[in-house]
Design an enzyme around this catalytic site. Structure first.
Site, mmCIF file in Angstrom:
data_model
loop_
_atom_site.group_PDB
_atom_site.id
_atom_site.type_symbol
_atom_site.label_atom_id
_atom_site.label_comp_id
_atom_site.label_asym_id
_atom_site.label_seq_id
_atom_site.Cartn_x
_atom_site.Cartn_y
_atom_site.Cartn_z
ATOM 1 N N CYS A 105 -13.672 6.000 6.469
ATOM 2 C CA CYS A 105 -14.594 7.129 6.554
ATOM 3 C C CYS A 105 -15.707 7.015 5.502
ATOM 4 O O CYS A 105 -15.444 7.139 4.300
ATOM 5 C CB CYS A 105 -13.799 8.428 6.366
ATOM 6 S SG CYS A 105 -14.792 9.901 6.145
ATOM 7 N N CYS A 108 -16.225 10.101 3.323
ATOM 8 C CA CYS A 108 -15.098 10.219 2.384
ATOM 9 C C CYS A 108 -15.359 9.400 1.132
ATOM 10 O O CYS A 108 -15.057 9.835 0.013
ATOM 11 C CB CYS A 108 -13.797 9.754 3.040
ATOM 12 S SG CYS A 108 -13.280 10.732 4.457
#
Length: 180
Positions: A105, A108
Site C-alpha cells: 500500500c 500506508c
C-alpha cells in the site's frame, strides 16, 4: 663567560614559557631558576585548566549527541498481531494508536513515518502500533477495516476514533490529543 651562557639559557627558557620571542621586555624578569620554575608552574596550571575545560566541553558535546541520537532512535511504532492485540492494545493503561497497513500500500508507506514520529513525540503518554492486515486479518476484520491506511485510537480497551486514508500529521495529532 659562563654566567652569560647561563643567563642566555635562562632567558631562552623564560621566552619559551612566556611564548614570546627573545625581546628586551624579558630584561625586567629576574632570570633565576626559582623565577623560571614559578613561571613554569603557572603555565602548567593554566594548561591543566584549559585541558579540564576542553574535556568538560567535549563531554558535554558527547552527552548532547547521545541524547539527540537516543531521541531519534528511541521510540517507533512497534508491530502488533492478531495474537498480541488484546495484550498490547486493549489491555493498555495508556491510549493506543494503531496503524492498519499492508506492505503493498503506497499511502500506508507515506503515513508510516508520521506514526513513528508520533510514537516518539508522545512517548510515555501513549503508544503506537502497526498492524499488517495481510499477516493479521483477524483484527482487521473484527474492526471492519475496508480501506488502508486506517488509524484507530483506543483508550481503556475501547475504540475511540477511526481515521481513514493518508492524512496530514496535524489531523492525527488533533484526533490523538482528544484522548490524552
Amino acid at each position: 663567560m659562563e654566567e652569560n651562557v647561563q643567563r642566555a639559557t635562562l632567558r631562552a627558557v623564560l621566552a619559551a614559557l612566556l611564548q614570546v620571542e627573545d625581546r628586551p621586555c624579558l630584561d625586567h624578569y629576574q632570570l633565576t631558576p626559582a623565577a623560571i620554575a614559578a613561571v613554569a608552574q603557572h603555565r602548567a596550571a593554566e594548561a591543566c585548566a584549559r585541558a579540564r575545560d576542553e574535556a568538560a566541553a567535549a563531554a558535554h558535546r558527547a552527552a548532547k549527541q547521545l541524547t539527540e541520537a537516543q531521541a531519534k532512535a528511541s521510540v517507533t511504532a512497534g508491530p502488533v498481531t492478531d495474537d498480541t492485540f488484546k495484550e498490547l492494545v486493549l489491555d493498555s493503561s495508556v491510549p493506543v494508536m494503531v496503524d492498519f497497513w499492508a506492505p503493498w500500500c503506497g499511502p500506508c508507506r507515506m503515513i508510516a513515518p508520521l506514526i513513528d514520529e508520533l510514537a516518539s513525540e508522545y512517548s510515555g503518554k501513549m503508544v503506537c502500533f502497526k498492524l499488517n492486515t495481510d499477516e493479521s486479518p483477524g483484527v482487521a476484520t473484527e474492526y471492519g477495516i475496508r480501506s488502508i491506511p486506517t488509524v484507530m485510537i483506543f483508550k481503556g480497551g475501547k475504540k475511540m476514533e477511526t481515521i481513514i486514508g493518508a492524512v496530514p500529521k496535524a489531523s492525527l495529532v488533533q484526533s490523538l490529543e482528544k484522548y490524552l
